[in-house]
Motif scaffolding. Structure first.
Motif, PDB file in Angstrom:
ATOM      1  N   VAL A  54       0.870  -1.355   0.038  1.00 48.23           N
ATOM      2  CA  VAL A  54       0.075   0.012  -0.006  1.00 48.23           C
ATOM      3  C   VAL A  54       0.846   1.082  -0.067  1.00 48.23           C
ATOM      4  N   LEU A  55       1.844   1.244   0.874  1.00 49.84           N
ATOM      5  CA  LEU A  55       2.894   2.467   0.846  1.00 49.84           C
ATOM      6  C   LEU A  55       3.549   2.420  -0.583  1.00 49.84           C
ATOM      7  N   ASP A  56       3.678   1.415  -1.243  1.00 55.20           N
ATOM      8  CA  ASP A  56       4.525   1.498  -2.311  1.00 55.20           C
ATOM      9  C   ASP A  56       3.661   2.046  -3.518  1.00 55.20           C
ATOM     10  N   ILE A  57       2.216   1.699  -3.572  1.00 53.85           N
ATOM     11  CA  ILE A  57       1.556   1.918  -4.526  1.00 53.85           C
ATOM     12  C   ILE A  57       1.158   3.379  -4.470  1.00 53.85           C
ATOM     13  N   TYR A  58       1.140   3.984  -3.070  1.00 46.98           N
ATOM     14  CA  TYR A  58       0.705   5.423  -2.961  1.00 46.98           C
ATOM     15  C   TYR A  58       1.900   6.182  -3.633  1.00 46.98           C
ATOM     16  N   SER A  59       3.293   5.769  -3.102  1.00 46.55           N
ATOM     17  CA  SER A  59       4.331   6.649  -3.525  1.00 46.55           C
ATOM     18  C   SER A  59       4.739   6.537  -5.269  1.00 46.55           C
ATOM     19  N   SER A  60       4.517   5.283  -5.666  1.00 40.57           N
ATOM     20  CA  SER A  60       4.682   5.249  -7.228  1.00 40.57           C
ATOM     21  C   SER A  60       3.604   5.839  -7.957  1.00 40.57           C
ATOM     22  N   GLY A  61       2.473   6.104  -7.261  1.00 40.29           N
ATOM     23  CA  GLY A  61       1.472   6.971  -8.177  1.00 40.29           C
ATOM     24  C   GLY A  61       1.921   8.355  -7.911  1.00 40.29           C
ATOM     25  N   LEU A  62       2.497   9.115  -6.663  1.00 36.50           N
ATOM     26  CA  LEU A  62       3.207  10.214  -6.714  1.00 36.50           C
ATOM     27  C   LEU A  62       4.275  10.607  -7.541  1.00 36.50           C
ATOM     28  N   ALA A  63       5.175   9.395  -7.639  1.00 40.38           N
ATOM     29  CA  ALA A  63       6.326   9.407  -8.643  1.00 40.38           C
ATOM     30  C   ALA A  63       5.800   9.685  -9.982  1.00 40.38           C
ATOM     31  N   LEU A  64       4.642   8.895 -10.500  1.00 45.97           N
ATOM     32  CA  LEU A  64       4.318   9.007 -11.837  1.00 45.97           C
ATOM     33  C   LEU A  64       3.784  10.557 -11.922  1.00 45.97           C
ATOM     34  N   LEU A  65       2.990  11.066 -11.008  1.00 42.42           N
ATOM     35  CA  LEU A  65       2.518  12.331 -11.356  1.00 42.42           C
ATOM     36  C   LEU A  65       3.622  13.237 -11.431  1.00 42.42           C
ATOM     37  N   THR A  66       4.881  12.991 -10.659  1.00 36.40           N
ATOM     38  CA  THR A  66       6.013  13.924 -10.685  1.00 36.40           C
ATOM     39  C   THR A  66       6.676  13.688 -12.286  1.00 36.40           C
ATOM     40  N   LEU A  67       6.573  12.804 -12.838  1.00 40.22           N
ATOM     41  CA  LEU A  67       7.024  12.763 -14.109  1.00 40.22           C
ATOM     42  C   LEU A  67       6.284  13.666 -15.304  1.00 40.22           C
ATOM     43  N   GLY A  68       5.118  13.991 -14.693  1.00 36.50           N
ATOM     44  CA  GLY A  68       4.315  14.895 -15.499  1.00 36.50           C
ATOM     45  C   GLY A  68       3.147  14.406 -16.137  1.00 36.50           C
ATOM     46  N   VAL A  69       2.575  13.229 -15.706  1.00 38.60           N
ATOM     47  CA  VAL A  69       1.461  12.472 -16.153  1.00 38.60           C
ATOM     48  C   VAL A  69       0.320  13.350 -15.825  1.00 38.60           C
ATOM     49  N   ARG A  70      -0.613  13.627 -16.551  1.00 37.42           N
ATOM     50  CA  ARG A  70      -1.665  14.561 -16.146  1.00 37.42           C
ATOM     51  C   ARG A  70      -2.922  13.907 -15.752  1.00 37.42           C
ATOM     52  N   VAL A  71      -3.075  13.159 -14.807  1.00 35.05           N
ATOM     53  CA  VAL A  71      -3.938  12.657 -14.391  1.00 35.05           C
ATOM     54  C   VAL A  71      -4.242  12.845 -12.678  1.00 35.05           C
ATOM     55  N   PRO A  72      -5.341  12.516 -12.093  1.00 34.30           N
ATOM     56  CA  PRO A  72      -5.648  12.689 -10.652  1.00 34.30           C
ATOM     57  C   PRO A  72      -5.016  11.676 -10.060  1.00 34.30           C
ATOM     58  N   ARG A  73      -4.489  11.730  -8.886  1.00 31.68           N
ATOM     59  CA  ARG A  73      -3.686  10.863  -7.936  1.00 31.68           C
ATOM     60  C   ARG A  73      -4.214   9.448  -7.757  1.00 31.68           C
ATOM     61  N   PHE A  74      -5.620   9.320  -7.853  1.00 30.97           N
ATOM     62  CA  PHE A  74      -6.023   7.995  -7.845  1.00 30.97           C
ATOM     63  C   PHE A  74      -6.220   7.153  -9.147  1.00 30.97           C
ATOM     64  N   VAL A  75      -6.140   8.153  -9.997  1.00 31.10           N
ATOM     65  CA  VAL A  75      -5.973   7.409 -11.418  1.00 31.10           C
ATOM     66  C   VAL A  75      -4.518   6.855 -11.620  1.00 31.10           C
ATOM     67  N   ALA A  76      -3.265   7.515 -11.088  1.00 33.48           N
ATOM     68  CA  ALA A  76      -2.335   6.997 -10.911  1.00 33.48           C
ATOM     69  C   ALA A  76      -2.125   5.873 -10.240  1.00 33.48           C
ATOM     70  N   ALA A  77      -2.623   5.706  -9.145  1.00 26.03           N
ATOM     71  CA  ALA A  77      -2.661   4.575  -8.274  1.00 26.03           C
ATOM     72  C   ALA A  77      -3.075   3.456  -9.331  1.00 26.03           C
ATOM     73  N   LEU A  78      -4.124   3.483  -9.987  1.00 23.25           N
ATOM     74  CA  LEU A  78      -5.059   2.517 -10.770  1.00 23.25           C
ATOM     75  C   LEU A  78      -3.866   2.194 -11.940  1.00 23.25           C
ATOM     76  N   ILE A  79      -3.205   3.074 -12.330  1.00 24.40           N
ATOM     77  CA  ILE A  79      -2.508   2.604 -13.390  1.00 24.40           C
ATOM     78  C   ILE A  79      -1.416   1.746 -12.902  1.00 24.40           C
ATOM     79  N   ASP A  80      -0.647   2.149 -12.041  1.00 21.82           N
ATOM     80  CA  ASP A  80       0.293   1.290 -11.209  1.00 21.82           C
ATOM     81  C   ASP A  80      -0.122   0.347 -10.789  1.00 21.82           C
ATOM     82  N   GLY A  81      -1.498   0.062 -10.131  1.00 20.98           N
ATOM     83  CA  GLY A  81      -1.808  -1.257  -9.838  1.00 20.98           C
ATOM     84  C   GLY A  81      -2.166  -2.242 -10.978  1.00 20.98           C
ATOM     85  N   THR A  82      -2.586  -1.720 -12.251  1.00 27.07           N
ATOM     86  CA  THR A  82      -2.813  -2.531 -13.288  1.00 27.07           C
ATOM     87  C   THR A  82      -1.436  -3.154 -13.697  1.00 27.07           C
ATOM     88  N   ILE A  83      -0.057  -2.347 -13.775  1.00 24.46           N
ATOM     89  CA  ILE A  83       1.127  -2.731 -14.133  1.00 24.46           C
ATOM     90  C   ILE A  83       1.564  -3.677 -12.955  1.00 24.46           C
TER      91      ILE A  83
END
Length: 502
Positions: free
Chosen positions: A322-351
């Motif tokens: 859970v801590l990893d997926i939360y932080s991985s989502g934040l890292a994805l947003l930091t890269l410039g991916v323009r999605v809401p935070r919870f969508v970033a978590a869903l993307i990482d969860g799919t991977i």
């Protein structure tokens, strides 16, 4: 919408209590003073829960696999766990000072766009870790169900995978407040059930066998130390500030360091030492752990405790994922991916899910070999980044200019080529001094062991994994020596006034 703003909407002003039933509205934006809450001691819960997994017991077998004695293993385990989690604590201080996630704060050192390189590394590391933890939980469940006679085949693995993935993604989507509540529950449940496990298997320890394990050479000690550091604290340094950013600005920096390090390390210390005693008592158990690190431990238990064991194993691993997926989502947003935070978590969860499906149902390779290769390979660049960040944080006398963390034209700049070059050079040096010969995709590493007079890939230093330590020290020393003037220039820049509000 500016990058620094919430990608969904602003949280209600003036309400700083936990709201675990609401999706977190913050992304990588600055946390406002009205949303800050808690005390440094609150950091104990998420970090303890993330590291109380019974996987810590299996590290006993991993460490002894380097060919060292029990007492040598105890020393390197204590040093590796405590020192590496202290690094997490030091980086967590930046969250209090900068009100933003870890990888956003890295923009001060690397530049707003130069920071994308370490952000990619961080994203790969956290997605990799969450995938590994889901795999372990799935395999452990299948092993226990097979032992119970309920079937441990494909159907069981599919159900287990669905449950673990659902818990992980749910926590990652809901965000900070739910995670803090989940981790406090996971801490209590797993701590109690883990004590039960220890009581039930303590008779499996044979001190005469453990104490007879011969000592290993210095290179093996260094290799074991590096493995412990990468397996514990160095796997979390890139997330250190993601939870401290919600603390009030007046919070004690020492408290942030202390509670982060204490919460992270206390459970692994006891688990690894007990695991050393178990693995040192049985070569068969050590071999079984290499194939199924958690499921192998189930064979030590009476049948009636297998269900509690599944609960503690799954919850402990979910606490980390859970801590990893939360932080991985934040890292994805930091890269410039323009999605809401919870969508970033869903993307990482799919991977994460696809990776777990591949390993559990398709791949047929030794888990430990690939696990070690993954840790060491990504451990090198993250160690170089950690050294740079630690030096950069220590050189700063003022809090971060928060607005400039989101503006390439601000004081932190677009791309700061010197620290980018440091992380690249540190990684090249590090990969040249580590080996993973049993993982076919990593046999290219270790290319500097021969030229540096360390015996080549078959020499005594081949598995000391010096590259991780070299990358960490190189990043810190070079930044400390040559980064001071850049930090002073940043801090001397005038602060732009905030825009007028209607």
């Amino acid at each position: 919408m500016a990058e620094g703003q919430s990608v969904v909407g602003a949280a209600p002003a003036g309400e700083a209590e936990l709201r675990p039933t609401q999706i977190e509205m913050n992304g990588i934006n600055i946390i406002t003073d009205s949303e800050r809450k808690g005390h440094p001691r609150d950091l104990f819960w998420p970090w303890f829960a993330a590291n109380v997994s019974v996987l810590g017991l299996s590290y006993g077998a991993f460490v002894l696999g380097f060919g060292i004695s029990f007492w040598q293993a105890v020393v390197v385990s204590l040093v590796g766990i405590i020192v590496s989690f202290l690094l997490v604590g030091f980086i967590a201080v930046a969250g209090k000072r900068g009100s933003a996630p870890t990888m956003v704060l890295g923009r001060a050192a690397f530049g707003v766009n130069g920071n994308k390189l370490p952000s990619v590394i961080s994203w790969l590391l956290t997605v990799g870790w969450e995938t590994v933890l889901v795999i372990l939980a799935t395999l452990a469940t299948a092993t226990v169900f097979d032992r119970l006679g309920w079937g441990g085949g494909t159907v069981t693995k599919i159900i287990a995978l669905i449950v673990v993935v659902a818990l992980t993604i749910f926590g990652g989507v809901m965000g900070f407040d739910l995670i803090m509540r989940m981790q406090s529950v996971i801490t209590i449940v797993t701590a109690v059930l883990t004590v039960g496990f220890i009581i039930l298997v303590v008779d499996k320890i044979h001190w005469s066998t453990v104490s007879a394990i011969p000592s290993g050479h210095g290179q093996a000690l260094i290799g074991a130390l590096v493995f412990m550091m990468t397996g514990f604290g160095l796997g979390w340094v890139n997330a250190g500030a993601d939870y401290s950013r919600y603390l009030p600005r007046r919070s004690s920096g020492r408290g942030v360091v202390g509670w982060t390090a204490f919460g992270s390390s206390i459970a692994p210390i006891f688990l690894v030492i007990f695991g050393l005693l178990l693995a040192g008592s049985s070569k068969a158990l050590s071999s079984a752990i290499a194939a199924d690190p958690i499921g192998a431990l189930a064979n030590l238990l009476p049948t009636w405790y297998l269900i509690p064991f599944v609960i503690v194993a799954v919850l402990g691993l979910v606490g980390g994922s859970v801590l990893d997926i939360y932080s991985s989502g934040l890292a994805l947003l930091t890269l410039g991916v323009r999605v809401p935070r919870f969508v970033a978590a869903l993307i990482d969860g799919t991977i994460m899910t696809l990776g777990a499906v591949y390993v559990v149902f398709i791949a047929h390779s030794s888990f430990l070999v690939q696990f070690e290769g993954f840790l060491i390979t990504l451990g090198v660049p993250i160690a170089a980044w950690c050294g740079i960040m630690l030096a950069d944080i220590m050189l700063r006398h003022r809090d971060y200019a928060e607005r400039d963390l989101f503006t390439p034209s601000g004081r932190y700049g677009d791309i700061r080529w010197f620290p980018v070059g440091v992380i690249v050079v540190g990684t090249v040096l590090g990969w040249g001094l580590v080996t993973n010969l049993n993982a076919s995709w990593l046999t290219w590493q270790g290319y500097l062991l021969g030229p540096f007079g360390l015996g080549g890939k078959g020499g005594a230093w081949a598995f000391a994994n010096l590259g991780v330590l070299v990358a960490l020290v190189f990043g810190f020393v070079v930044t400390w020596a040559f980064g001071r003037s850049a930090v002073r220039a940043q801090e001397a820049a005038p602060v732009e006034p905030a825009p007028a509000t209607a």
